[in-house]
Every structure is written in C-alpha cells, then in structure tokens.
Write a protein that holds these residues in place. Structure first.
Motif, short mmCIF file in Angstrom:
data_model
loop_
_atom_site.label_atom_id
_atom_site.label_comp_id
_atom_site.label_asym_id
_atom_site.label_seq_id
_atom_site.Cartn_x
_atom_site.Cartn_y
_atom_site.Cartn_z
N THR A 264 0.81 -1.22 0.00
CA THR A 264 0.00 0.00 0.00
C THR A 264 0.85 1.27 0.00
N ASP A 265 2.16 1.15 0.19
CA ASP A 265 3.04 2.33 0.15
C ASP A 265 3.58 2.63 -1.24
N LEU A 266 3.17 1.85 -2.24
CA LEU A 266 3.69 2.07 -3.59
C LEU A 266 3.29 3.44 -4.16
N PRO A 267 2.06 3.93 -3.95
CA PRO A 267 1.75 5.27 -4.47
C PRO A 267 2.70 6.34 -3.94
N ARG A 268 3.08 6.26 -2.69
CA ARG A 268 4.03 7.24 -2.16
C ARG A 268 5.38 7.11 -2.83
N LEU A 269 5.82 5.87 -3.09
CA LEU A 269 7.09 5.65 -3.77
C LEU A 269 7.06 6.23 -5.19
N VAL A 270 5.96 5.99 -5.87
CA VAL A 270 5.84 6.54 -7.23
C VAL A 270 5.77 8.06 -7.17
N GLY A 271 5.10 8.61 -6.16
CA GLY A 271 5.02 10.06 -6.03
C GLY A 271 6.39 10.69 -5.84
N GLU A 272 7.27 10.05 -5.08
CA GLU A 272 8.62 10.57 -4.92
C GLU A 272 9.36 10.61 -6.25
N SER A 273 9.17 9.58 -7.05
CA SER A 273 9.82 9.56 -8.36
C SER A 273 9.24 10.64 -9.28
N LEU A 274 7.93 10.85 -9.22
CA LEU A 274 7.31 11.91 -10.02
C LEU A 274 7.84 13.28 -9.60
N ASP A 275 8.00 13.48 -8.30
CA ASP A 275 8.56 14.75 -7.83
C ASP A 275 9.98 14.96 -8.30
N ALA A 276 10.70 13.87 -8.53
CA ALA A 276 12.08 13.97 -9.01
C ALA A 276 12.16 14.19 -10.51
N GLY A 277 11.04 14.25 -11.17
CA GLY A 277 11.03 14.51 -12.61
C GLY A 277 10.90 13.28 -13.47
N MET A 278 10.73 12.12 -12.89
CA MET A 278 10.56 10.92 -13.70
C MET A 278 9.13 10.88 -14.25
N ARG A 279 9.01 10.20 -15.37
CA ARG A 279 7.69 9.96 -15.96
C ARG A 279 7.30 8.52 -15.65
N VAL A 280 6.47 8.37 -14.64
CA VAL A 280 6.08 7.05 -14.16
C VAL A 280 4.57 6.95 -14.21
N ARG A 281 4.11 5.82 -14.72
CA ARG A 281 2.68 5.54 -14.72
C ARG A 281 2.44 4.24 -13.97
N LEU A 282 1.62 4.33 -12.92
CA LEU A 282 1.31 3.16 -12.09
C LEU A 282 -0.08 2.65 -12.43
N ASP A 283 -0.14 1.40 -12.86
CA ASP A 283 -1.41 0.74 -13.17
C ASP A 283 -1.62 -0.38 -12.15
N ASP A 284 -2.35 -0.05 -11.08
CA ASP A 284 -2.56 -1.00 -10.00
C ASP A 284 -3.90 -1.71 -10.19
N ARG A 285 -3.85 -2.99 -10.53
CA ARG A 285 -5.06 -3.78 -10.75
C ARG A 285 -5.30 -4.78 -9.62
N THR A 286 -4.57 -4.65 -8.52
CA THR A 286 -4.73 -5.60 -7.43
C THR A 286 -6.10 -5.44 -6.78
N ALA A 287 -6.64 -6.56 -6.31
CA ALA A 287 -8.00 -6.56 -5.76
C ALA A 287 -8.03 -5.92 -4.38
N ASP A 288 -7.12 -6.33 -3.49
CA ASP A 288 -7.14 -5.83 -2.12
C ASP A 288 -5.70 -5.76 -1.62
N PRO A 289 -4.94 -4.70 -1.94
CA PRO A 289 -3.53 -4.65 -1.56
C PRO A 289 -3.31 -4.68 -0.05
N ALA A 290 -4.28 -4.18 0.73
CA ALA A 290 -4.10 -4.18 2.18
C ALA A 290 -4.14 -5.59 2.77
N ALA A 291 -4.73 -6.55 2.02
CA ALA A 291 -4.83 -7.92 2.53
C ALA A 291 -3.57 -8.73 2.29
N MET A 292 -2.61 -8.18 1.57
CA MET A 292 -1.39 -8.94 1.29
C MET A 292 -0.55 -9.05 2.55
N PRO A 293 0.03 -10.24 2.83
CA PRO A 293 0.92 -10.39 3.98
C PRO A 293 2.07 -9.39 3.93
#
Length: 390
Positions: A264-293
């Motif tokens: 669930t912390d991946l959006p923050r990681l991608v946001g840091e990269s976007l702030d650094a000027g990278m062109r990143v597109r995140l396509d999250d198709r997971t059903a319930d990321p909070a349920a992952m161990p």
C-alpha cells in the motif's frame, strides 16, 4: 602395540596413574598374601612354600606391568598361575583388566590361556574335595564371567564416549547455525539498505543535477529542489545510521522497530519519483492490496523500488510503466518496463555495485516467487511473480 589405558596414563601430571598403580598393587599384594597363607597350611613342605613365595612375589611385582601393558602382564601372570595357586588372584584380575581395556578377541585369548594354566594347576596342585572336571568347569565359568563383565564395561564406556562426542558435535552445530543465521540476517539488512539508499541517493542526484544544469530556474523551483535534496540527504543518513546500529547489535531483528514499507506504500514511492522529474505511470489492478501479507508486500515494494532506481540511473528521462495485477489466492504479478534510451547508455550519477538485481532475485526466490529481467523489442523489462495466499 600394548599401550597403557587412558585412565592409568592420565595427562594431568601422571598423578592419577601413579595413585591407581599403587592402590591396585597394594590390594593385589594383600590378596596374594592371603592366598599364600591359605596354601601354606595345606602344603607345608619347604619346597612348595618357597615356590609359592617366589611366585607370589613375582606376581606382585608384575602388577605395574599389567596396568601399563595389560596383555603382556596378564600372560605373565597366567604363566605364574600354572606354577602356583598363589598367583590365581592376580591372574584372574589380569584377565578381567584385559577384557575391560582390549578388544574382545584378545580378551578371549587371554581367558583361554588362563583356563589352560589353571587346568595345569589342577593337575599339579589338586584342590581338596573338588574333582579335576569340576575344577575346570568352575575355572571356565569364572573366566567367562570375567570376560563378559569386562566387555560390558567396555561397551558402557564406548557408549558414554559416543554420547559425549554427539553432545559436542550438537553444540558445535548449534553454534554454527547461530553464526550462519546472524550472517544471513546481516546480508538481508545489507540488501535492504542497498535498495533504500540507492533509491534515496538517486533522487538526491536527480535534483542536484537539476540545480546544476538549470541555474536560471525560478527561485521557487530552486528552493523546492534544494528542500528535496536536504530531505533526501537526511533520510539517507537516517537509513545509514539505522543499518550501522543494526549491524552492531547481536540481535538485528530486536533492534529494528521501524515500520517497513508494504504494497500500500507504492503510491508514495511513485510520487517521490514523479517529484524527481521521472515519468512514471502506475497501473494498480490488485484486488485488495491491504490484505497482502507484510512480508510479501515488502518484497513487492522492493521490486518496484529497485526497478525505478535502475531506470533513473541507467535510462534517465524515459517513461516507466509499472503494472501490478493479482488477488488473494493467486500470484501477484509486477511488471516494470521502460524504453531503452537513445544513444549510448547513460553514465549513472551514482555508481552502483551491480548486485542490485542479483540480491533482488534472491529476495524474490526466498519469498517463493520468481524474477526475470530482459531487454526485448527495444525496452527493458522487469517481471516478478509472488505468491499471494488466500
């Protein structure tokens, strides 16, 4: 070679060996004297008494030889027993001693010699009230009992030695496993810090490069970039301070109290990269990321982090596409791809060790998954598959 037993020839200055030799010699001398006294009443002739006295003295003198060289001493005492019954106590003790400290066939051979010597003694010095046949039977039973008792003691001693060696081996094995566990834990910490510091420092390098090549930027942008550089350096120092404290501690897991990143912390990681000027597109198709161990989510986070760090270092300026797909009961599939840069490969602003993907592959394998990376159709592709329990 007829060597001395370990208990007699003690390494501790020889004191126990001398004590045992002295005690045994005194005891057997007393028994020989009693045997001589008993036979002196039955056979009072001067010749017989003299023979018994000489044999008894020789038997007592041979006791130190028996204790240090059992087979030689026992055979010598057996010969004396054939000459006089005064040597019977020392000869039987010698057979018992050989049975306790030497191999079973050797003990049996000494016992057979003892039976033969006492058979000769039964002919030359008949025992009153006991026929020759019964005498031989009693001697055979006595020597069989001595050999059996000695073999039993030898087996018990071997068992104790074997158990002691097993205990030592188990203790050494336990120590080795603890050492290996510590090394493995520290290696895991090193991989963690490689991932984290490489990501932090690559962000700092990106912003520092912007400050270097765009000195004409607006004060707001320069201030923002400088703030990101400062924050990134502080975070990197915090991470470095943490790993130093962990590696110094005997129990790394107990010292690590900080929450670790998960899926669930991946959006923050991608946001840091976007702030650094990278062109990143995140396509999250997971059903319930909070349920992952947490362990699997942490591995997934490190996969994406390493992929973004490599793209920022080796292909700056190109778009990166991150796709996640999966649900509980299936596999979590992570796919990162970016086009190859035009021209020669870029020189990384921060030189790497070249082991990031190697360590990441091992991390994914330990989590029960698989990681592949390849260059195909003009793009670099990183693909990982992790099990997601239902």
């Amino acid at each position: 070679m007829d060597c001395a037993p370990a208990e007699v020839m003690s390494p501790r200055a020889g004191v126990p060996g001398r004590v045992v030799t002295t005690v045994v010699t005194i005891v057997m001398t007393a028994m020989t004297a009693l045997a001589f006294w008993g036979h002196s009443d039955a056979h009072g002739t001067t010749t017989v008494l003299l023979l018994d006295l000489v044999v008894g003295t020789a038997a007592c003198a041979l006791m130190p030889v028996l204790l240090h060289r059992p087979v030689t001493g026992a055979l010598a005492l057996t010969v004396l027993a054939a000459l006089s019954p005064v040597a019977t106590p020392t000869a039987t003790f010698g057979a018992s001693y050989v049975a306790r400290w030497r191999r079973f066939p050797v003990a049996v051979a000494v016992a057979v010699a003892g039976v033969g010597a006492h058979a000769i003694q039964g002919v030359s010095r008949p025992q009153g009230g006991l026929s020759f046949g019964w005498w031989v039977f009693v001697v055979v039973v006595a020597y069989a009992a001595l050999v059996g008792w000695g073999a039993l003691g030898q087996a018990r001693r071997s068992l104790i030695v074997s158990l002691r060696e097993r205990a030592h081996r188990a203790e050494a094995e336990q120590g080795r496993r603890v050492a290996e566990a510590r090394v493995a834990e520290r290696a895991q910490i090193a991989r963690e810090m490689h991932d984290v510091l490489a990501h932090r420092l690559s962000l700092v390098a990106t912003y520092a490069g912007a400050l270097e090549f765009r000195p004409d930027a607006s004060p707001e942008k320069l201030s923002r970039a400088a703030g990101v550089v400062r924050a990134g350096v502080h975070e990197a120092l915090d991470e470095l301070r943490e790993v130093i404290s962990l590696l110094r501690d005997d129990d790394p897991e107990a010292a690590d109290g900080r929450p670790q990143p998960v899926l669930t912390d991946l959006p923050r990681l991608v946001g840091e990269s976007l702030d650094a000027g990278m062109r990143v597109r995140l396509d999250d198709r997971t059903a319930d990321p909070a349920a992952m161990p947490a362990t699997t989510g942490r591995t997934a986070y490190r996969v994406v982090q390493e992929g973004l760090t490599n793209a920022r270092k080796h292909a700056p300026g190109v778009p990166v596409e991150v796709t996640l797909d999966g649900r509980p009961g299936t596999d979590l599939v992570i796919d990162l791809r970016n086009p190859l840069p035009d021209g020669p490969p870029a020189v990384p602003a921060i030189p790497g060790s070249g082991t990031g993907l190697i360590g990441l592959t091992e991390r994914v394998r330990l989590a029960g998954g698989r990681l592949d990376h390849e260059i195909t159709s003009g793009e670099f592709r990183l693909r990982a598959s992790l099990p997601w329990p239902a």
